[in-house]
Design a protein around this motif. Structure first.
Motif, PDB file in Angstrom:
ATOM      1  N   MET A  73      57.074 -47.798   8.560  1.00  0.00           N
ATOM      2  CA  MET A  73      56.850 -49.173   8.735  1.00  0.00           C
ATOM      3  C   MET A  73      55.206 -49.490   8.621  1.00  0.00           C
ATOM      4  SD  MET A  73      58.570 -49.893  12.590  1.00  0.00           S
ATOM      5  CE  MET A  73      57.866 -51.559  12.646  1.00  0.00           C
ATOM      6  N   TYR A 120      54.888 -51.015   4.952  1.00  0.00           N
ATOM      7  CA  TYR A 120      55.964 -52.239   4.568  1.00  0.00           C
ATOM      8  C   TYR A 120      55.014 -53.108   3.885  1.00  0.00           C
ATOM      9  CZ  TYR A 120      59.108 -55.967   4.766  1.00  0.00           C
ATOM     10  OH  TYR A 120      59.885 -57.031   4.741  1.00  0.00           O
ATOM     11  N   TRP A 133      63.757 -51.035   4.412  1.00  0.00           N
ATOM     12  CA  TRP A 133      63.615 -51.845   5.612  1.00  0.00           C
ATOM     13  C   TRP A 133      64.308 -53.112   5.567  1.00  0.00           C
ATOM     14  CZ3 TRP A 133      62.571 -50.857  10.589  1.00  0.00           C
ATOM     15  CH2 TRP A 133      62.019 -49.785  11.004  1.00  0.00           C
ATOM     16  N   CYS A 141      65.633 -55.612  14.204  1.00  0.00           N
ATOM     17  CA  CYS A 141      64.229 -55.659  13.739  1.00  0.00           C
ATOM     18  C   CYS A 141      63.368 -54.745  14.327  1.00  0.00           C
ATOM     19  CB  CYS A 141      63.792 -57.105  14.130  1.00  0.00           C
ATOM     20  SG  CYS A 141      62.033 -57.528  13.714  1.00  0.00           S
ATOM     21  N   GLY A 142      62.639 -54.058  13.533  1.00  0.00           N
ATOM     22  CA  GLY A 142      61.385 -52.938  13.951  1.00  0.00           C
ATOM     23  C   GLY A 142      62.360 -51.648  14.186  1.00  0.00           C
ATOM     24  N   TYR A 165      61.361 -55.545  18.121  1.00  0.00           N
ATOM     25  CA  TYR A 165      60.665 -56.393  17.149  1.00  0.00           C
ATOM     26  C   TYR A 165      59.105 -56.357  17.248  1.00  0.00           C
ATOM     27  CZ  TYR A 165      59.765 -59.869  20.671  1.00  0.00           C
ATOM     28  OH  TYR A 165      59.604 -60.575  22.025  1.00  0.00           O
ATOM     29  N   TRP A 219      56.591 -54.353  14.819  1.00  0.00           N
ATOM     30  CA  TRP A 219      55.693 -54.870  13.778  1.00  0.00           C
ATOM     31  C   TRP A 219      54.299 -55.458  14.077  1.00  0.00           C
ATOM     32  CZ3 TRP A 219      57.424 -53.735   9.172  1.00  0.00           C
ATOM     33  CH2 TRP A 219      58.822 -53.383   9.131  1.00  0.00           C
ATOM     34  N   THR A 279      51.881 -52.687  13.211  1.00  0.00           N
ATOM     35  CA  THR A 279      51.757 -52.285  11.620  1.00  0.00           C
ATOM     36  C   THR A 279      50.512 -52.871  10.848  1.00  0.00           C
ATOM     37  OG1 THR A 279      53.345 -53.684  10.769  1.00  0.00           O
ATOM     38  CG2 THR A 279      54.051 -51.711  11.695  1.00  0.00           C
ATOM     39  N   GLY A 338      52.026 -56.618  10.140  1.00  0.00           N
ATOM     40  CA  GLY A 338      52.000 -57.810  11.142  1.00  0.00           C
ATOM     41  C   GLY A 338      51.005 -57.805  11.951  1.00  0.00           C
ATOM     42  N   VAL A 357      56.687 -60.658  11.845  1.00  0.00           N
ATOM     43  CA  VAL A 357      57.778 -59.581  11.509  1.00  0.00           C
ATOM     44  C   VAL A 357      58.149 -60.085  10.087  1.00  0.00           C
ATOM     45  CG1 VAL A 357      58.359 -59.375  14.002  1.00  0.00           C
ATOM     46  CG2 VAL A 357      59.454 -61.227  12.535  1.00  0.00           C
TER      47      VAL A 357
END
Length: 247
Positions: free
Chosen positions: A122, A125, A137, A147-148, A152, A155, A158, A161, A167
């Motif tokens: 992640m 990403y 992903w 998601c995630g 969610y 994110w 990361t 995000g 996201v």
């Protein structure tokens, strides 16, 4: 009596090899399908997981050659070929039994492997030099409606995000440009109107474990079927040898 008994065993071996070939085709098909499924999550899985379907494909191919040898040995009434057939069947039995046991043991490692690799990937990403991870992903989130990793909010931790609590757009129920901006900071009850809030890890883990159970069950089931083949081959070899001794 010996000749009649040997003829009966020969026909049984022919029938067994027909079943044996079908089982080989089934193993190759199952291995190819499961490997194709695993390839979608290449970034999340360990090499040990990939070795199981590859082993099934290899064993399935070997089965064709072994079945051919068994038929030839029965037709020619060759003691040497028939005993070789029995020995090879016994070796394949051990190999498949080991593969089945290994598949079941891998179940315990799946959750830890997915958790570690998903959280690690992640972080990469959306980066230009990690386009494969981004595609993995995106494809997974769209396919599984998730998601995630855990949910969610992952994110938000990361690089992708962290700036604006975004996201990926592939988390959205209707994917449009920038539809995921700010969603990671919203409560689940609000975010759920726009994005899928549940994580992907549990869904992937469930599917992979069910595949592993299928692989293990098929390997063990076919392995025990081969015990019958070993017994039949040994009986035929014994009959052939006895006939030679009486000539």
């Amino acid at each position: 009596m010996v000749e009649g008994g040997m003829k009966c065993v020969k026909y049984l071996i022919f029938f067994f090899n027909f079943i044996f070939v079908i089982s080989g085709i089934a193993l190759v098909a199952m291995g190819a399908v499961i490997k194709g499924y695993y390839d979608k999550y290449l970034d999340f899985l360990s090499d040990d997981v990939f070795s199981v379907p590859v082993l099934l494909i290899v064993v399935g191919v070997i089965i064709f050659f072994v079945a051919f040898m068994g038929c030839c040995g029965a037709i020619r009434e060759s003691y040497c070929m028939t005993m070789t057939f029995a020995v090879l069947l016994a070796l394949i039995f051990i190999l498949e039994l080991a593969a089945g046991i290994a598949a079941y043991l891998l179940r315990d490692e799946i959750a830890d492997t997915l958790n570690k690799n998903m959280n690690a990937t992640m972080q990469n990403y959306g980066k230009p030099d990690h386009s494969g991870v981004t595609k993995t992903w995106d494809g997974m989130q769209m396919e599984l409606d998730c998601c995630g990793a855990s949910n969610y909010t992952d994110w938000a931790l990361t690089d992708f995000g962290r700036a604006n609590n975004s996201v990926p757009d592939t988390c959205c129920r209707e994917a449009t440009s920038n539809c995921g901006v700010g969603m990671a900071a919203l409560p689940a009850s609000v975010a759920a109107n726009t994005i899928y809030t549940r994580g992907c890890r549990d869904s992937v883990e469930e599917q992979i474990q069910s595949n592993i159970v299928a692989v293990g069950g098929a390997g063990v089931g076919i392995a025990f079927l081969q015990v019958l083949g070993v017994i039949l081959a040994c009986c035929l070899s014994k009959s052939i040898k006895k006939e030679y001794e009486t000539v």
